[in-house]
Design an enzyme around this catalytic site. Structure first.
Site, PDB file in Angstrom:
ATOM      1  N   ASP A  99      39.127  35.418  47.665  1.00 23.14           N
ATOM      2  CA  ASP A  99      39.311  36.113  46.389  1.00 23.14           C
ATOM      3  C   ASP A  99      39.575  35.078  45.290  1.00 23.14           C
ATOM      4  OD1 ASP A  99      39.808  38.464  44.723  1.00 23.14           O
ATOM      5  OD2 ASP A  99      40.410  39.436  46.585  1.00 23.14           O
ATOM      6  N   ASP A 201      37.569  38.723  41.040  1.00 24.12           N
ATOM      7  CA  ASP A 201      38.361  39.855  40.576  1.00 24.12           C
ATOM      8  C   ASP A 201      37.987  40.223  39.140  1.00 24.12           C
ATOM      9  OD1 ASP A 201      40.693  41.642  41.057  1.00 24.12           O
ATOM     10  OD2 ASP A 201      41.608  40.476  39.445  1.00 24.12           O
ATOM     11  N   GLU A 264      33.636  41.972  41.351  1.00 23.95           N
ATOM     12  CA  GLU A 264      34.271  43.288  41.294  1.00 23.95           C
ATOM     13  C   GLU A 264      33.946  43.907  39.941  1.00 23.95           C
ATOM     14  OE1 GLU A 264      38.615  45.487  41.627  1.00 23.95           O
ATOM     15  OE2 GLU A 264      38.427  43.592  40.556  1.00 23.95           O
ATOM     16  N   HIS A 325      41.520  47.578  48.710  1.00 23.56           N
ATOM     17  CA  HIS A 325      42.975  47.558  48.539  1.00 23.56           C
ATOM     18  C   HIS A 325      43.442  48.332  47.313  1.00 23.56           C
ATOM     19  CE1 HIS A 325      41.304  44.402  46.057  1.00 23.56           C
ATOM     20  NE2 HIS A 325      42.412  44.375  45.360  1.00 23.56           N
ATOM     21  N   ASP A 326      42.509  48.785  46.469  1.00 26.33           N
ATOM     22  CA  ASP A 326      42.870  49.530  45.259  1.00 26.33           C
ATOM     23  C   ASP A 326      42.535  51.018  45.331  1.00 26.33           C
ATOM     24  OD1 ASP A 326      43.923  47.388  43.789  1.00 26.33           O
ATOM     25  OD2 ASP A 326      41.933  46.784  43.087  1.00 26.33           O
TER      26      ASP A 326
END
Length: 528
Positions: A99, A201, A264, A325-326
């Site tokens: 990430d 991200d 993302e 994860h979100d």
């Protein structure tokens, strides 16, 4: 790039490192823990491991507030532990994706400490500083993704800094060429250590409107929704100039062999596909979250797949994501029965699938008691139902007290029933969702039609979604019943006369279906 490229025909598996495996008994997962579980991932059949942030951080947003881009937080281990993980991943023939969090840093990052020290500091322009309005209020109406104003006033220098997320996460100024070069050096630091690519991200946030104009109100917003949705983010994200930045990132990766750039991007399909870049010079894989965001019914899914396939640029490779994860886990969104159908959908559509740890054992909704809440978004906007803790709970390995994740109470609660719903128990159950995932992955890896083949919709009605995957003379048909009712399906050429390759119930193998197939409630079938 040829279809055999690893990030095209492979399967990505996301690990939230705090929650995968604790190796030192502190209740939090770490890098040695991930290394100790690599053989499980090999057995599962995935090809690449993506790990969420592991950098030094005050942990205001659990690692997405980075204080050092070229280190490892002691909670997760050391750089030596990271190097060992890379070596062990590669020894097993897997890839490692890291990430990268370039939109913002921690307010404790040395760059920001310098930037806020004075208006004349050389790093002042590495972040986004603006004067107040004449009445002293923030420079514009932009809202933080976690609620409240996106501007924080700095008393010492008399200006506001911008933060798209927490106030402890000041946004970097990607219009500054020195900042860009420093961030590209970060990429090279990890690439030189053997990282096979990056998931970037909030990549669509990197460039903001040069004039900092107010965002217009969203007429469809309702107060029970997050405050960020009260405005249309037309000036605070998705600016045309961001594609220049992404192309520069891509050139850094292209200086190394077989690396992948994943972005993302939470945008509608027509905007998402722009992130492939001019002449495919942007992200290799702009993350496609449409399956997370669409209604779970056959007609809606068929429509979105057709629209996505039609919108892809020439040569652009598709990808699909069911959870991360979100976002609430797929089993929490559609239920345990449809989670099996969702697994078949993810692993048979054309393009690179990304799995999220724990989905393969069917972890669903986990209730988080108020005194155990960790998510800063939930703390900022409580009660809206957008707490992200439930999708970050520990992996469940066995029936021991702490599910084999740790020897002490984990940082987040375990899912109820983890004594029965874990890797050890489900591995021994021939009909489990874990063994369904394994069977799907084996079939995908063993058939070029599923791995790299073409996609063609099959006309179906009601609750059934059907499509054909083909490569040369190899053809497989997929039929998914997204309802709890039995549904007969009449087959036409080239599907008639096929045999069952796989059912989501892990039976019926080699059954000939003739010109009709009966789908049981919540059943998916692959025919060939």
């Amino acid at each position: 790039m040829p279809a055999e490229t690893w990030w095209k025909n492979g399967i990505v598996y996301q690990i939230y490192p705090r929650s995968f495996q604790d190796s030192n008994g502190d209740g939090v997962g770490d890098l040695p823990g991930i290394t100790s579980r690599l053989d499980y991932l090999v057995d599962l059949g995935i090809d690449a491991v993506w790990i969420s942030p592991i950098y030094p951080s005050p942990m205001a947003d659990f690692g997405y507030d980075v204080s050092d881009y070229c280190g490892v937080h002691p909670l997760f281990g050391t750089l030596a532990d990271f190097d060992r993980l890379v070596a062990e991943v590669h020894r097993r023939g897997l890839k490692l994706i890291l990430d990268f969090v370039p939109n913002h840093t921690s307010d404790q990052h040395p760059w920001f400490v310098e930037s806020r020290s004075s208006r004349s500091n050389p790093k002042r322009d590495w972040y986004i500083w603006r004067d107040p309005r004449p009445d002293g209020s923030p420079p514009n109406n932009w809202v933080s993704n976690f609620g409240g104003s996106a501007w924080e006033f700095d008393e010492a220098t008399g200006q506001y800094y911008y933060h798209a997320f927490l106030r402890q996460q000041p946004d970097l100024n990607w219009r500054n060429p020195e900042l860009r070069e420093a961030m590209y050096d970060v990429l090279r630091f990890w690439l030189d250590r053997g990282v096979d690519g990056f998931r970037v991200d909030v990549i669509w946030h990197l460039i903001k409107d040069a004039e900092f104009r107010d965002n217009p109100p969203n007429p469809a917003w309702h107060p029970e929704r997050p405050e960020i949705e009260s405005l249309l983010q037309v000036h605070s994200s998705d600016q045309e100039e961001v594609h220049e930045v992404i192309a520069e990132m891509r050139r850094v990766l292209d200086g190394y062999r077989d690396r992948v750039l994943i972005g993302e991007i939470y945008l509608p399909t027509e905007r998402l596909v722009a992130y492939y870049g001019k002449d495919l010079s942007g992200a290799h894989l702009p993350f496609n979250f449409q399956l997370i965001q669409t209604a779970w019914n056959a007609r809606a899914i068929a429509k979105l797949v057709d629209e996505y396939e039609a919108a892809l640029p020439q040569g652009g490779w598709p990808n699909w994501v069911l959870g991360n994860h979100d976002q609430p886990r797929i089993a929490a969104r559609v239920g345990a029965e449809q989670a099996r159908v969702a697994a078949m959908l993810l692993l048979t559509l054309r393009g690179t699938p990304t799995m999220y740890y724990g989905d393969e054992i069917g972890i669903g909704r986990v209730e988080i008691p108020p005194d155990r809440v960790q998510d800063p978004w939930e703390k900022n906007e409580p009660g809206l139902g957008f707490n992200r803790d439930p999708e970050r709970t520990p992996m469940q390995w066995d029936a021991s007290r702490f599910a084999g994740f740790s020897t002490v109470e984990p940082w987040l609660p375990l899912a109820p029933g983890h004594e029965r719903q874990n890797v050890a128990v489900l591995s021994a159950d021939p009909g489990s969702i874990l063994n369904l995932y394994r069977a799907l992955i084996r079939l995908r890896r063993g058939t070029r039609a599923l791995a790299i083949g073409d996609y063609q919709p099959i006309r179906t009605e009601g609750h059934v979604f059907g499509f054909l995957r083909s490569h040369g003379s190899e053809r497989l048909a997929v039929f998914l019943n997204l309802s709890g009712e039995p549904i007969p399906v009449k087959l036409v050429s080239p599907c008639d006369g096929m045999r069952v390759k796989l059912s989501t119930f892990l039976d019926r193998v080699d059954e000939r279906v003739g010109s009709n197939v009966a789908l049981r409630p919540n059943e998916g079938l692959i025919l060939g």
